[in-house]
Design a protein around this motif. Structure first.
Motif, PDB file in Angstrom:
ATOM      1  N   GLY A 202      -8.145  51.106  85.640  1.00  0.00           N
ATOM      2  CA  GLY A 202      -9.407  50.681  85.066  1.00  0.00           C
ATOM      3  C   GLY A 202      -9.380  49.258  84.535  1.00  0.00           C
ATOM      4  N   GLN A 207      -9.747  49.865  79.117  1.00  0.00           N
ATOM      5  CA  GLN A 207      -9.049  51.083  79.509  1.00  0.00           C
ATOM      6  C   GLN A 207      -7.541  50.960  79.333  1.00  0.00           C
ATOM      7  OE1 GLN A 207     -10.614  53.835  80.208  1.00  0.00           O
ATOM      8  NE2 GLN A 207      -8.980  55.147  80.936  1.00  0.00           N
ATOM      9  N   TRP A 231     -11.920  52.757  90.437  1.00  0.00           N
ATOM     10  CA  TRP A 231     -11.480  54.140  90.252  1.00  0.00           C
ATOM     11  C   TRP A 231     -11.131  54.809  91.577  1.00  0.00           C
ATOM     12  CZ3 TRP A 231      -9.521  55.125  85.941  1.00  0.00           C
ATOM     13  CH2 TRP A 231     -10.028  54.554  84.760  1.00  0.00           C
ATOM     14  N   ALA A 251     -15.975  59.039  85.221  1.00  0.00           N
ATOM     15  CA  ALA A 251     -15.496  58.497  86.494  1.00  0.00           C
ATOM     16  C   ALA A 251     -15.420  59.608  87.539  1.00  0.00           C
ATOM     17  CB  ALA A 251     -14.132  57.843  86.310  1.00  0.00           C
TER      18      ALA A 251
END
Length: 305
Positions: A202, A207, A231, A251
């Motif tokens: 990410g 992230q 992702w 996600a």
């Protein structure tokens, strides 16, 4: 009207260099330098001083910034008051945020706004690699949905109004044959994954920081071997047994990999959570288009709970 050269000074303070300031404002470096020289001459004080190959703001410039921030906040409030005399809500609203924020709240909010205020032109951008606070300051975005990180503006920063929008849990994503895959119903603790090989997954700005902070709280430093931002690429690495990762709840796993990876919920303490915050220029939250946008974001977040 507020002298626009004050905005140039504010952006320079944030960006640190004339070149970066010019890029943020879509100006040439010579124009930025000329504006700042003119402003210094107008005020009769030095605003910049050399610092090696860069420049830095003088004490007088820093004092001026405090007044400039207050002026811009009041200007946004004035625009909001004047907009109240307009017939309905029209114009342009630009919102920016990370990919999962677009999935979870920005896209649903845009759909709601299109239905409720069709004269309002809504634009959404992921803006990878951009500092979304800088986009707000430069007027290139009206609402930014961000994940607070160390080093970011604090909640009481006089330039911004920040409002909580959504909390998003994180899951472990593991290959289908992994020892944790059979525990998808019950979940595992993050500490149990201390000896695993991890994928740095990410956006590095948020992230990655979340992963490091969560693992530190669980009592270990993750062994990081691979990295990917998109992702779909992250999921591919997990599916091919290159490591495990934290995967935000919003996600999505691409169809081609759903049989090859398993989401495993985390339980116990700590359970890493991403907190999304809607940020606007202070004072602008009362302007009808932006107020409508914030309301639509809250409604989209509420629908997810």
């Amino acid at each position: 009207m507020i002298d626009p050269r004050l905005q140039t000074l504010r952006v320079l303070h944030e960006q640190g260099t004339v070149t970066a300031t010019a890029q943020a404002l879509h100006l040439t470096p010579s124009t930025v330098s000329q504006q700042l020289r003119q402003l210094a001459a107008r005020l009769g004080v030095e605003l910049l001083e050399p610092a090696g190959r860069r420049v830095r703001l003088t004490p007088a410039a820093l004092a001026l910034l405090g007044h400039a921030d207050a002026l811009f906040a009041r200007w946004e409030e004035a625009l909001a008051d004047l907009a109240g005399y307009a017939d309905g809500v029209a114009g342009r609203l630009r919102m920016t945020g990370v990919a999962t924020a677009i999935t979870g709240v920005l896209a649903p909010a845009a759909e709601r706004l299109a239905r409720e205020v069709p004269r309002l032109e809504v634009e959404i951008g992921e803006d990878p690699g951009e500092n979304r606070f800088d986009l707000l300051l430069a007027g290139r975005a009206d609402i930014a949905v961000v994940i607070p990180t160390p080093g970011g503006p604090p909640p009481d920063d006089v330039r911004f109004t920040q409002r909580p929008v959504l909390q998003e849990p994180q899951d472990l994503l593991v290959p289908a044959g992994h020892r944790f895959a059979a525990r998808a119903a019950d979940g595992v603790t993050l500490a149990a994954a201390g000896e695993e090989c991890w994928i740095r997954a990410g956006d590095p700005a948020d992230q990655h920081q979340l992963l490091l902070a969560a693992c530190a709280a669980a009592g270990f430093t993750p062994r990081l071997r691979h990295s990917a931002v998109e992702w779909a690429a992250v999921v591919a690495l997990v599916a091919h047994d290159c490591g495990i990762c934290l995967l935000p709840r919003l996600a999505q796993v691409p169809d081609g990999y759903r049989d090859r990876v398993v989401r495993v919920p985390l339980r116990g303490e700590p359970v890493p959570v991403r907190r999304f915050v809607a940020v606007v220029r202070r004072g602008s939250e009362h302007r009808p288009p932006i107020a409508r946008g914030l309301t639509a974001l809250r409604a989209a977040a509420g629908a997810m709970r």
